[in-house]
Design a protein around this motif. Structure first.
Motif, PDB file in Angstrom:
ATOM      1  N   GLN A   1      74.235  77.527 148.773  1.00  0.00           N
ATOM      2  CA  GLN A   1      75.387  76.637 148.941  1.00  0.00           C
ATOM      3  C   GLN A   1      75.203  75.336 148.153  1.00  0.00           C
ATOM      4  O   GLN A   1      76.149  74.795 147.603  1.00  0.00           O
ATOM      5  N   ASN A   2      73.973  74.855 148.094  1.00  0.00           N
ATOM      6  CA  ASN A   2      73.693  73.586 147.414  1.00  0.00           C
ATOM      7  C   ASN A   2      73.094  73.781 146.030  1.00  0.00           C
ATOM      8  O   ASN A   2      72.468  72.879 145.488  1.00  0.00           O
ATOM      9  N   GLY A   3      73.255  74.950 145.467  1.00  0.00           N
ATOM     10  CA  GLY A   3      72.732  75.202 144.117  1.00  0.00           C
ATOM     11  C   GLY A   3      71.302  75.694 144.156  1.00  0.00           C
ATOM     12  O   GLY A   3      70.891  76.398 145.066  1.00  0.00           O
ATOM     13  N   GLY A   4      70.537  75.332 143.117  1.00  0.00           N
ATOM     14  CA  GLY A   4      69.151  75.773 143.026  1.00  0.00           C
ATOM     15  C   GLY A   4      68.990  77.053 142.232  1.00  0.00           C
ATOM     16  O   GLY A   4      67.921  77.659 142.236  1.00  0.00           O
ATOM     17  N   TYR A   5      70.028  77.469 141.544  1.00  0.00           N
ATOM     18  CA  TYR A   5      69.984  78.680 140.734  1.00  0.00           C
ATOM     19  C   TYR A   5      70.897  78.476 139.524  1.00  0.00           C
ATOM     20  O   TYR A   5      71.825  77.670 139.548  1.00  0.00           O
ATOM     21  N   ALA A   6      70.609  79.226 138.443  1.00  0.00           N
ATOM     22  CA  ALA A   6      71.366  79.055 137.200  1.00  0.00           C
ATOM     23  C   ALA A   6      72.654  79.868 137.174  1.00  0.00           C
ATOM     24  O   ALA A   6      73.651  79.447 136.590  1.00  0.00           O
ATOM     25  N   ASP A   7      72.623  81.057 137.777  1.00  0.00           N
ATOM     26  CA  ASP A   7      73.787  81.937 137.748  1.00  0.00           C
ATOM     27  C   ASP A   7      73.721  82.906 138.926  1.00  0.00           C
ATOM     28  O   ASP A   7      72.756  82.907 139.694  1.00  0.00           O
ATOM     29  N   THR A   8      74.730  83.732 139.055  1.00  0.00           N
ATOM     30  CA  THR A   8      74.811  84.642 140.191  1.00  0.00           C
ATOM     31  C   THR A   8      73.633  85.605 140.221  1.00  0.00           C
ATOM     32  O   THR A   8      73.092  85.899 141.288  1.00  0.00           O
ATOM     33  N   GLU A   9      73.232  86.115 139.075  1.00  0.00           N
ATOM     34  CA  GLU A   9      72.095  87.053 139.054  1.00  0.00           C
ATOM     35  C   GLU A   9      70.815  86.405 139.565  1.00  0.00           C
ATOM     36  O   GLU A   9      70.039  87.037 140.275  1.00  0.00           O
TER      37      GLU A   9
ATOM     38  N   ALA B   1      85.287  84.172 144.534  1.00  0.00           N
ATOM     39  CA  ALA B   1      85.511  85.627 144.449  1.00  0.00           C
ATOM     40  C   ALA B   1      84.453  86.343 143.616  1.00  0.00           C
ATOM     41  O   ALA B   1      83.954  87.396 144.017  1.00  0.00           O
ATOM     42  N   SER B   2      84.096  85.805 142.491  1.00  0.00           N
ATOM     43  CA  SER B   2      83.128  86.474 141.616  1.00  0.00           C
ATOM     44  C   SER B   2      81.756  86.593 142.285  1.00  0.00           C
ATOM     45  O   SER B   2      81.149  87.670 142.295  1.00  0.00           O
ATOM     46  N   THR B   3      81.281  85.496 142.853  1.00  0.00           N
ATOM     47  CA  THR B   3      79.972  85.517 143.523  1.00  0.00           C
ATOM     48  C   THR B   3      80.015  86.395 144.756  1.00  0.00           C
ATOM     49  O   THR B   3      79.111  87.211 144.987  1.00  0.00           O
ATOM     50  N   HIS B   4      81.057  86.265 145.550  1.00  0.00           N
ATOM     51  CA  HIS B   4      81.165  87.082 146.759  1.00  0.00           C
ATOM     52  C   HIS B   4      81.292  88.566 146.414  1.00  0.00           C
ATOM     53  O   HIS B   4      80.738  89.418 147.114  1.00  0.00           O
ATOM     54  N   SER B   5      81.993  88.881 145.336  1.00  0.00           N
ATOM     55  CA  SER B   5      82.108  90.270 144.899  1.00  0.00           C
ATOM     56  C   SER B   5      80.743  90.829 144.492  1.00  0.00           C
ATOM     57  O   SER B   5      80.404  91.971 144.829  1.00  0.00           O
ATOM     58  N   ALA B   6      79.954  90.019 143.794  1.00  0.00           N
ATOM     59  CA  ALA B   6      78.600  90.450 143.404  1.00  0.00           C
ATOM     60  C   ALA B   6      77.734  90.676 144.641  1.00  0.00           C
ATOM     61  O   ALA B   6      76.952  91.638 144.703  1.00  0.00           O
ATOM     62  N   MET B   7      77.870  89.802 145.645  1.00  0.00           N
ATOM     63  CA  MET B   7      77.119  89.970 146.889  1.00  0.00           C
ATOM     64  C   MET B   7      77.559  91.244 147.618  1.00  0.00           C
ATOM     65  O   MET B   7      76.720  92.015 148.112  1.00  0.00           O
ATOM     66  N   LEU B   8      78.860  91.485 147.680  1.00  0.00           N
ATOM     67  CA  LEU B   8      79.372  92.689 148.328  1.00  0.00           C
ATOM     68  C   LEU B   8      78.881  93.934 147.598  1.00  0.00           C
ATOM     69  O   LEU B   8      78.455  94.900 148.236  1.00  0.00           O
ATOM     70  N   ASN B   9      78.929  93.917 146.278  1.00  0.00           N
ATOM     71  CA  ASN B   9      78.457  95.069 145.500  1.00  0.00           C
ATOM     72  C   ASN B   9      76.978  95.330 145.718  1.00  0.00           C
ATOM     73  O   ASN B   9      76.544  96.484 145.773  1.00  0.00           O
ATOM     74  N   ARG B  10      76.186  94.287 145.852  1.00  0.00           N
ATOM     75  CA  ARG B  10      74.741  94.440 146.015  1.00  0.00           C
ATOM     76  C   ARG B  10      74.360  94.818 147.444  1.00  0.00           C
ATOM     77  O   ARG B  10      73.482  95.633 147.653  1.00  0.00           O
ATOM     78  N   TYR B  11      75.017  94.197 148.431  1.00  0.00           N
ATOM     79  CA  TYR B  11      74.561  94.325 149.819  1.00  0.00           C
ATOM     80  C   TYR B  11      75.506  95.106 150.733  1.00  0.00           C
ATOM     81  O   TYR B  11      75.170  95.363 151.889  1.00  0.00           O
ATOM     82  N   GLY B  12      76.673  95.465 150.252  1.00  0.00           N
ATOM     83  CA  GLY B  12      77.602  96.272 151.048  1.00  0.00           C
ATOM     84  C   GLY B  12      77.954  95.610 152.366  1.00  0.00           C
ATOM     85  O   GLY B  12      78.249  94.418 152.419  1.00  0.00           O
ATOM     86  N   ARG B  13      77.907  96.382 153.473  1.00  0.00           N
ATOM     87  CA  ARG B  13      78.279  95.867 154.796  1.00  0.00           C
ATOM     88  C   ARG B  13      77.299  94.834 155.311  1.00  0.00           C
ATOM     89  O   ARG B  13      77.530  94.206 156.336  1.00  0.00           O
ATOM     90  N   ARG B  14      76.201  94.655 154.621  1.00  0.00           N
ATOM     91  CA  ARG B  14      75.240  93.615 155.001  1.00  0.00           C
ATOM     92  C   ARG B  14      75.675  92.246 154.462  1.00  0.00           C
ATOM     93  O   ARG B  14      75.046  91.249 154.762  1.00  0.00           O
ATOM     94  N   PHE B  15      76.730  92.222 153.660  1.00  0.00           N
ATOM     95  CA  PHE B  15      77.305  90.961 153.192  1.00  0.00           C
ATOM     96  C   PHE B  15      78.408  90.540 154.153  1.00  0.00           C
ATOM     97  O   PHE B  15      79.280  91.340 154.503  1.00  0.00           O
ATOM     98  N   VAL B  16      78.367  89.281 154.579  1.00  0.00           N
ATOM     99  CA  VAL B  16      79.386  88.734 155.477  1.00  0.00           C
ATOM    100  C   VAL B  16      80.098  87.599 154.750  1.00  0.00           C
ATOM    101  O   VAL B  16      79.487  86.578 154.416  1.00  0.00           O
ATOM    102  N   ASN B  17      81.370  87.782 154.497  1.00  0.00           N
ATOM    103  CA  ASN B  17      82.177  86.761 153.828  1.00  0.00           C
ATOM    104  C   ASN B  17      82.780  85.845 154.893  1.00  0.00           C
ATOM    105  O   ASN B  17      83.919  86.023 155.317  1.00  0.00           O
ATOM    106  N   SER B  18      81.987  84.883 155.337  1.00  0.00           N
ATOM    107  CA  SER B  18      82.434  83.961 156.395  1.00  0.00           C
ATOM    108  C   SER B  18      83.699  83.217 156.011  1.00  0.00           C
ATOM    109  O   SER B  18      84.564  82.985 156.857  1.00  0.00           O
TER     110      SER B  18
END
Length: 185
Positions: free
Chosen positions: A59-67, A101-118
């Motif tokens: 949420q507060n950064g600490g990474y360069a990109d979604t990957e 949307a882009s980041t959340h989509s990548a999370m959903l693709n990677r983690y499936g039902r283990r991703f929670v879009n609060s």
């Protein structure tokens, strides 16, 4: 949690004040050389790797990109010691659904039902109703925009990141529902 933690074999407490981290030993001792970079072994890593992990980072950064963000999450998930890993990855709650949307989509693709879009739930009238909150005009505008309604924020409009008890309560409810859906509680 993070404390107590161990750095270079020395147990202590890691604290943050004014943007500076400080490590304070739990017991007196002689100076120990610390290699750079030095791993910090947290209490959670040492004692909780078999539990259900709720991962909410970035949420507060600490990474360069979604990957890179996903690699950080994978590193946490892969630290679990259970043969069948039980974890949830929680999406961001700031900005708008469209902007995330882009980041959340990548999370959903990677983690499936283990991703929670609060954010998807929290930016709904259903979340306000469950919290017993009558929507304000400001809530209506933010929900229409796909973002957190002000009624879930501690100090809107100066702080659009930190939720109040009602907001965190509804996020906890939504996470609880997924844990139950997966049969973990």
């Amino acid at each position: 949690g993070i404390n107590p933690c161990t750095i270079a074999g020395v147990s202590g407490i890691l604290s943050l004040s004014g943007g500076v981290y400080t490590f304070t030993r739990l017991a007196n001792g002689t100076a120990v050389p610390v290699p750079f970079p030095a791993p910090i072994v947290t209490d959670a890593y040492a004692n909780r790797r078999g539990d259900i992990l709720i991962v909410k980072i970035g949420q507060n950064g600490g990474y360069a990109d979604t990957e890179q963000l996903l690699a950080m999450i994978d590193s946490i998930v892969n630290s679990q010691t259970r043969p069948v890993r039980r974890f949830l990855v929680i999406g961001f709650t700031t900005s708008t659904l469209a902007a995330r949307a882009s980041t959340h989509s990548a999370m959903l693709n990677r983690y499936g039902r283990r991703f929670v879009n609060s954010l998807e739930y929290l930016s709904s009238y259903a979340a306000l109703a469950r919290a017993g909150i009558t929507p304000t005009a400001g809530d209506d505008a933010k929900i229409a925009n796909g973002s957190l309604p002000p009624s879930f924020l501690t100090n809107f409009p100066t702080d659009v990141t930190h939720m109040n008890d009602a907001g965190y309560g509804q996020e906890a409810f939504y996470i609880d529902q997924r844990l139950r859906e997966l049969g973990w509680i």
